[in-house]
Design a protein around this motif. Sequence first.
Motif, PDB file in Angstrom:
ATOM      1  N   ILE A  53      12.547  42.520 -24.997  1.00  0.00           N
ATOM      2  CA  ILE A  53      13.899  42.087 -24.642  1.00  0.00           C
ATOM      3  C   ILE A  53      13.850  41.367 -23.303  1.00  0.00           C
ATOM      4  O   ILE A  53      14.396  41.805 -22.289  1.00  0.00           O
ATOM      5  N   SER A  54      13.171  40.243 -23.306  1.00  0.00           N
ATOM      6  CA  SER A  54      13.058  39.381 -22.128  1.00  0.00           C
ATOM      7  C   SER A  54      12.235  38.161 -22.512  1.00  0.00           C
ATOM      8  O   SER A  54      11.319  38.270 -23.333  1.00  0.00           O
ATOM      9  N   PRO A  55      12.539  37.004 -21.929  1.00  0.00           N
ATOM     10  CA  PRO A  55      11.584  35.898 -22.051  1.00  0.00           C
ATOM     11  C   PRO A  55      10.265  36.314 -21.410  1.00  0.00           C
ATOM     12  O   PRO A  55      10.238  37.112 -20.465  1.00  0.00           O
ATOM     13  N   LEU A  56       9.158  35.777 -21.889  1.00  0.00           N
ATOM     14  CA  LEU A  56       7.864  36.182 -21.353  1.00  0.00           C
ATOM     15  C   LEU A  56       7.680  35.718 -19.908  1.00  0.00           C
ATOM     16  O   LEU A  56       7.292  36.486 -19.041  1.00  0.00           O
ATOM     17  N   TYR A  57       7.936  34.453 -19.652  1.00  0.00           N
ATOM     18  CA  TYR A  57       7.903  33.910 -18.291  1.00  0.00           C
ATOM     19  C   TYR A  57       9.266  33.233 -18.087  1.00  0.00           C
ATOM     20  O   TYR A  57       9.408  32.034 -18.352  1.00  0.00           O
ATOM     21  N   PRO A  58      10.262  33.969 -17.617  1.00  0.00           N
ATOM     22  CA  PRO A  58      11.645  33.469 -17.630  1.00  0.00           C
ATOM     23  C   PRO A  58      11.848  32.157 -16.893  1.00  0.00           C
ATOM     24  O   PRO A  58      12.699  31.347 -17.280  1.00  0.00           O
ATOM     25  N   GLN A  73      20.263  41.797 -22.229  1.00  0.00           N
ATOM     26  CA  GLN A  73      19.529  42.952 -21.713  1.00  0.00           C
ATOM     27  C   GLN A  73      20.475  44.042 -21.213  1.00  0.00           C
ATOM     28  O   GLN A  73      20.208  45.232 -21.363  1.00  0.00           O
ATOM     29  N   ALA A  74      21.597  43.618 -20.643  1.00  0.00           N
ATOM     30  CA  ALA A  74      22.542  44.568 -20.072  1.00  0.00           C
ATOM     31  C   ALA A  74      23.249  45.416 -21.129  1.00  0.00           C
ATOM     32  O   ALA A  74      23.754  46.501 -20.818  1.00  0.00           O
ATOM     33  N   VAL A  75      23.293  44.948 -22.366  1.00  0.00           N
ATOM     34  CA  VAL A  75      24.037  45.673 -23.405  1.00  0.00           C
ATOM     35  C   VAL A  75      23.146  46.253 -24.496  1.00  0.00           C
ATOM     36  O   VAL A  75      23.624  47.019 -25.342  1.00  0.00           O
ATOM     37  N   ALA A  81      22.190  52.262 -29.371  1.00  0.00           N
ATOM     38  CA  ALA A  81      22.734  53.610 -29.522  1.00  0.00           C
ATOM     39  C   ALA A  81      23.915  53.619 -30.484  1.00  0.00           C
ATOM     40  O   ALA A  81      24.062  54.536 -31.308  1.00  0.00           O
ATOM     41  N   GLN A  82      24.768  52.599 -30.396  1.00  0.00           N
ATOM     42  CA  GLN A  82      25.928  52.505 -31.283  1.00  0.00           C
ATOM     43  C   GLN A  82      25.497  52.276 -32.730  1.00  0.00           C
ATOM     44  O   GLN A  82      26.046  52.885 -33.662  1.00  0.00           O
ATOM     45  N   ALA A 320      20.060  37.522 -28.618  1.00  0.00           N
ATOM     46  CA  ALA A 320      20.957  37.605 -29.776  1.00  0.00           C
ATOM     47  C   ALA A 320      22.347  38.180 -29.483  1.00  0.00           C
ATOM     48  O   ALA A 320      23.354  37.606 -29.919  1.00  0.00           O
ATOM     49  N   PRO A 321      22.480  39.291 -28.776  1.00  0.00           N
ATOM     50  CA  PRO A 321      23.825  39.836 -28.575  1.00  0.00           C
ATOM     51  C   PRO A 321      24.767  38.879 -27.846  1.00  0.00           C
ATOM     52  O   PRO A 321      25.917  38.677 -28.267  1.00  0.00           O
ATOM     53  N   GLU A 322      24.299  38.272 -26.767  1.00  0.00           N
ATOM     54  CA  GLU A 322      25.170  37.367 -26.010  1.00  0.00           C
ATOM     55  C   GLU A 322      25.395  36.053 -26.756  1.00  0.00           C
ATOM     56  O   GLU A 322      26.498  35.493 -26.705  1.00  0.00           O
TER      57      GLU A 322
END
Length: 335
Positions: A53-58, A73-75, A81-82, A320-322
Amino acid sequence: MKKKQSMSDCLIIGGGVIGMMNARELALAGAQVTLIDQQACAQESSWAGGGIISPLYPWKYDDLTNDLSLASQAVYEQLCAQILEDTGLDPQYLKSGLLMIDEYDSDEAKEWMTRYDLAYRSHPHGALFDNIAQVRNPRLLKALKADIIQKGVKIIEQVKIEKLLTQHHKALGVASNNQTYLADCVVACSGAWSSQWLSLKEEVFPMKGQMIVLRSKPEVVEHIVLDQGLYIIPRQDGRILVGSTMQNVGFDRSTDDKTRHDLHKFASQKFSALSNAKVEHHWAGFRPASKSSKVMLGKHAQFDNVFLNTGHFRNGLNTAPESAKRVTQLITHDV
């Protein structure tokens, strides 16, 4: 003669993590959603990747990719969990941290980390980014599918869309070789296949990546490890994912022994305990690439009710979420 399908509020083309996240967001917003995939959902790039859950080299990506990823990442933890609560299926979210061995000390990386107020912890082998997490992506995808079905999304599988049906500056729906599907809006989430049925300003094409999974024991590898563009990902049960190559060879899904050997050698050089680990599986997937490597997100330039959520390259899962949230906001605002 083509058959006609009943009308939907929204048609989503593509059943990977981008398409299913978008279906979930639209369903939660009250839309009647139909999702169409050319085979079974979640069998392509989303399944084939590593689940980081991150780009490899942002710092190598544009601001939009980074903004989408950081917001996602924040959600992600609460989202997983949901989904677990709603479906009983565990995506196995794990904050394992990412140990970056190269490039973290470049001027470009330092400038990026200052701008985004992100820091790492010094490690004997490099830089440890403690907050980077992973999901077991095949399990997330299985859970997502169950979740959107529960939320009323209609899923149509084994149907390849051939073209967009249009009238003036509006889409009426899409067509397969023997059926039409009508909707108030269409969302393109078909990754590397997007340019096959939809005209885009920039072509989306497949960039193949090969990966292997090793059978090991828990705690042999503690963190995700990234070096020279390759990564090692420890799963909770001791399996280790190693990837991934970059091959611009079209839709060629073949794997080769040299790549299998090279990936195993890379992992063994980092962790000697993996030298005798059995390769359980070796596969290839197709990232949706473009010359600019930029995400295609928003309204289509020609059609008022066609929306793009594609071209994420290596960052579909981690954005994906955002991405889904932003496209849903555009659609519901227009409605």
